[in-house]
Design a protein around this motif. Structure first.
Motif, PDB file in Angstrom:
ATOM      1  N   LEU A 406      21.801  45.652  55.086  1.00 26.05           N
ATOM      2  CA  LEU A 406      21.590  46.964  55.122  1.00 26.05           C
ATOM      3  C   LEU A 406      22.296  47.625  53.704  1.00 26.05           C
ATOM      4  N   ARG A 409      20.074  46.821  50.815  1.00 29.56           N
ATOM      5  CA  ARG A 409      18.845  47.834  50.687  1.00 29.56           C
ATOM      6  C   ARG A 409      18.955  49.139  50.306  1.00 29.56           C
ATOM      7  N   ARG A 410      19.986  49.686  50.750  1.00 33.72           N
ATOM      8  CA  ARG A 410      20.427  50.959  49.982  1.00 33.72           C
ATOM      9  C   ARG A 410      20.390  51.341  48.738  1.00 33.72           C
ATOM     10  N   ALA A 413      17.228  50.745  46.901  1.00 34.16           N
ATOM     11  CA  ALA A 413      16.538  52.025  46.909  1.00 34.16           C
ATOM     12  C   ALA A 413      16.998  53.122  45.922  1.00 34.16           C
ATOM     13  N   ALA A 414      18.450  53.015  45.703  1.00 33.47           N
ATOM     14  CA  ALA A 414      18.703  53.909  44.841  1.00 33.47           C
ATOM     15  C   ALA A 414      18.590  53.802  43.080  1.00 33.47           C
ATOM     16  N   ALA A 451      23.625  57.292  48.696  1.00 33.30           N
ATOM     17  CA  ALA A 451      22.729  56.496  49.585  1.00 33.30           C
ATOM     18  C   ALA A 451      23.890  55.659  50.552  1.00 33.30           C
ATOM     19  N   LEU A 452      24.936  55.367  50.313  1.00 32.14           N
ATOM     20  CA  LEU A 452      25.966  54.616  51.186  1.00 32.14           C
ATOM     21  C   LEU A 452      26.784  55.672  52.157  1.00 32.14           C
ATOM     22  N   PHE A 456      26.186  53.613  58.839  1.00 33.60           N
ATOM     23  CA  PHE A 456      25.328  52.474  59.036  1.00 33.60           C
ATOM     24  C   PHE A 456      25.259  51.901  60.550  1.00 33.60           C
TER      25      PHE A 456
END
Length: 808
Positions: A406, A409-410, A413-414, A451-452, A456
């Motif tokens: 996870l 992926r984040r 995406a950034a 993003a983090l 989660f």
């Protein structure tokens, strides 16, 4: 058997005793005799060659008889040498025995042909043909056995190569035989078969040896060169004889017989070459493709010739079969190449996240370095998750792996489309930013952190994950890719130590990292070695002025640097996974001191800070229970302090652990309240007894009305939830008076006393908890207690007899 130091060392079969020594001497003698025999054999071969090529046979009947006798004996003698090799030397015995048997049969066939067919008309095929054909079969078995020892596993494509070679040899041999004899020549099948059999057998052996050379990378040992030369000699000689016999021009003698003799002598020499050591398998490279490609082309040439000249149907069928098998081999090769490409991709891909791994990242980094050539900027980000090891160790690797997916992926995406994300190992990620300077790198790093930022969700468990990012820019910070990555890593550790989230590389930070690593390793070695020291700070009851609890604060007696404060080693212990062990040691020391106070008549409770790994460890309550039992401390005397950040890692598991502790009678306090994820929800859901208001609100209580409002409302909130509240950071008498007016339960701070070792704090505890209050002092109101009075308490040790060994 004793051996003197410095005595000469012998092989294992010699040093075992006198019997072994005698055996070794006999073996050496046999080897010398065999060596002499090979010299005699080579000399005889030279004599045979000279007399044959010089035509001395016709000039002397004696020479003729000697040559005839030698010609009959060469094969048998060579076979005997191979048999002796199989009998006297361990290893490869069956292979050399097979070759020796084949040579003996070849010699028997030769003797029959030269001695019997001169007096009796021999049938076709004759017993001589049987002996010679047995030689080819035995030699083939021998070569396969020798190869099997060196290449333990054959790829399926190798077997197809062998089939291509076999069919190609058969097609070529049949074509050559047809060309020599004639397609329309009315010879019997047995005669045609014999004419084809010998060249076919020779070619098969040559193909087999050529395959061995290819598999060994054309670097085989000397024995293979000798065997290859022998088989090549047979092939050339048999081909010449077959052509001469087909044309009716064959006559014994000449260079052909010399070639045969050479081919017979070489195996005897090959058998006694030193056995090779274990060699790595090598079934790769262009050499392996030589045999299938050569015979596929040969078969194609035969098929093309078939359109212009008449060829036997057998030749055409064999050539077509060769092409078909070669096509199958090509299909397998294509599949292998595709699989190789996939394997190459997998070798550069992280199996867990699907992003680039360390190898793939370094390859791309090297490419970027070459492309930039010192003129175009690019940047590296090194990212490390905070407290990931705690989650991984406490909740299991499966949860940790899912969380890493996870997180990856984040991060992806950034990033920008041209950026490369890689997982280098564990919870470390690296990002290669093309065409990025320091400003662009910081922008991307901030996007990643944003993003983090949100929690989660892994299997219904919610986590907050923080990260530290180090930034290094090419060519400002380094001009070599590996150095740039190293400096980004150093910047990341700097960010982690400073808790600043993002840091650029700064020259000289390398020394700080080395110092940090030294501290970590020294701390790892020092745990359990009586190097931790505890200082205690009083928690004063604002209603009575008494102190019935203290907070245990750890210090570390470094072997060379002296006493270190918590901020100098606790962050590193947290990052390296040492906090769980350190917390248990601190807890044991605190309970030991608590027991001493209780034994001395001071019922003082101790508060110990917990780390996140303890909260996530379901076995921690049992460890606390064992410690309480071992130390003889009642559970009500222990208070465990936890931070809001640690509470948020896994509220379900944390609630279970805290519930078990509270059921034991241990009190639970939330430390640094107001600085983390403050929420009424967790106060309602988690088993909490005490709130410790962070000092950042208390130290401004005298000057900041907003801070005063927050403190007053927090006190009211705590009481409405049936919680007791402790105010940290009390520095002034005014602040202490206001807290008492707001109804705060306890106060803690330097105004009431700094953290001190137990032997210094004990008399203060006695004086505070057993002093007599007087109206002149304004009773026991805590607001009347100033620093001077506290200093007096240190000197005035009242009732020392009751304190006893608790503070002496």
């Amino acid at each position: 058997m004793n051996r003197r130091r410095g005595a000469r060392m012998y092989p294992a079969d010699v040093i075992m005793g006198d019997d072994r020594l005698t055996t070794s001497v006999h073996a050496a003698r046999r080897l010398r005799l065999i060596g002499a025999g090979r010299v005699v054999l080579l000399a005889a071969a030279v004599f045979f060659a000279v007399t044959t090529l010089a035509g001395l046979r016709d000039a002397s009947s004696t020479v003729n008889q000697i040559d005839r006798w030698l010609g009959n004996c060469f094969s048998v003698v060579a076979g005997a040498f191979c048999m002796l090799r199989a009998i006297l030397v361990r290893g490869e015995r069956l292979a050399w025995a097979a070759l020796g048997t084949g040579l003996v049969f070849y010699g028997a066939g030769t003797i029959y042909f030269t001695e019997i067919t001169n007096r009796v008309e021999a049938p076709s095929p004759s017993p001589a043909d049987i002996g010679w054909l047995v030689f080819y079969a035995a030699t083939c078995v021998s070569v396969i056995l020798l190869l099997r020892r060196r290449v333990t596993r054959f790829h399926p494509s190798v077997w197809l190569d062998a089939l291509v070679g076999g069919l190609g040899v058969a097609a070529l041999a049949s074509g050559l035989a047809a060309a020599a004899i004639g397609v329309d020549n009315p010879v019997g099948l047995s005669v045609l078969g014999l004419n084809i059999a010998y060249p076919l057998a020779d070619l098969m052996l040559l193909v087999l040896v050529a395959s061995v050379f290819g598999l060994r990378g054309w670097r085989p040992e000397k024995a293979w060169w000798l065997l290859g030369g022998a088989l090549a000699g047979f092939a050339v000689a048999d081909t010449i004889v077959a052509g001469a016999m087909a044309a009716g021009t064959y006559s014994p003698g000449g260079p052909v017989e010399v070639l045969w003799v050479l081919a017979l002598v070489l195996p005897a020499c090959a058998a006694w070459q030193r056995a090779p050591g274990e060699m790595p398998e090598r079934i790769a490279g262009w050499e392996v493709m030589f045999v299938p490609v050569f015979f596929a082309v040969t078969a194609l040439v035969l098929l093309v010739l078939g359109a212009f000249v008449k060829l036997p149907a057998l030749t055409v069928i064999l050539a077509a079969g060769t092409i078909m098998v070669a096509l199958v081999r090509a299909g397998i090769t294509f599949t292998e190449v595709r699989q190789l490409a996939e394997s190459k991709l997998q070798a550069r891909t992280d199996e867990l996240t699907g992003f680039a791994n360390r190898r793939g990242f370094f390859e791309r980094l090297n490419e970027e370095e070459l492309r930039s050539n010192g003129t175009v900027c690019f940047a590296l980000l090194m990212l490390d998750l905070d407290r990931f090891k705690e989650i991984n160790d406490s909740l299991g690797h499966q949860v940790g792996d899912d969380l890493l997916k996870l997180v990856g992926r984040r991060i992806e995406a950034a990033l920008r489309p041209t950026d490369l994300l890689a997982r280098l190992g564990g919870d470390e990620f690296a990002v290669l930013l093309q065409d990025a300077d320091a400003t662009a790198a910081r922008t991307v790093a901030e996007r990643v952190l944003a993003a983090l930022g949100s929690p989660f969700d892994v299997d219904g468990v919610s986590f907050h994950v923080d990260a530290s990012i180090g930034v290094a820019v090419y060519p400002d910070h380094a001009v070599a890719g590996n150095v740039l990555l190293q400096r980004a890593d150093i910047a990341m550790y700097t960010a982690k130590a400073a808790r600043s989230q993002i840091e650029y590389y700064r020259p000289g930070a390398d020394l700080h990292i080395l110092d940090r690593l030294d501290v970590i390793e020294t701390l790892r070695a020092g745990l359990g070695q009586d190097q931790l020291r505890l200082h205690y700070q009083m928690k004063v009851d604002l209603r009575t002025g008494n102190c019935h609890a203290v907070e245990a604060l750890v210090r570390w007696e470094h072997p060379t640097r002296g006493l270190l404060q918590p901020n100098e080693f606790l962050p590193m212990a947290e990052h390296t996974g040492l906090m769980r062990t350190l917390t248990l040691e601190v807890l044991g020391l605190a309970l030991d001191q608590c027991r001493r106070w209780w034994d001395a008549g001071l019922q003082i409770g101790v508060a110990v800070n917990l780390s996140a790994p303890n909260l996530l460890d379901k076995g921690f309550p049992a460890e606390v229970k064992d410690l309480l039992t071992t130390k003889g401390v009642p559970p009500k005397a222990l208070e465990l302090e936890i931070t809001e950040t640690a509470l948020m890692l896994d509220r379900i598991r944390t609630a279970a652990v805290l519930g078990s502790l509270r059921d034991m009678g241990v009190r639970i306090a939330v430390d640094d309240y107001g600085t983390g994820y403050s929420s009424l929800a967790y106060l309602r859901e988690l088993p909490v007894d005490v709130l410790k208001l962070d000092k950042s609100f208390v130290i401004h209580l005298d000057s900041d009305p907003l801070s005063a409002a927050i403190v007053q409302s927090t006190v009211g909130l705590a009481h409405s939830l049936a919680l007791r509240i402790v105010a940290e950071g009390v520095e002034t008498e005014t602040a202490m008076g206001r807290l008492a007016d707001y109804g705060c339960d306890f106060a803690q701070g330097f105004y009431l006393g700094a953290p001190q070792p137990a032997d210094e704090l004990t008399p203060l505890l006695w004086h505070r908890n057993h002093r007599r209050c007087s109206p002149q002092d304004g009773g026991c109101a805590p607001s009347r207690l100033d620093r001077a009075a506290a200093a007096d308490l240190v000197v005035d040790r009242v009732e020392p007899a009751r304190a006893g060994r608790a503070w002496t």
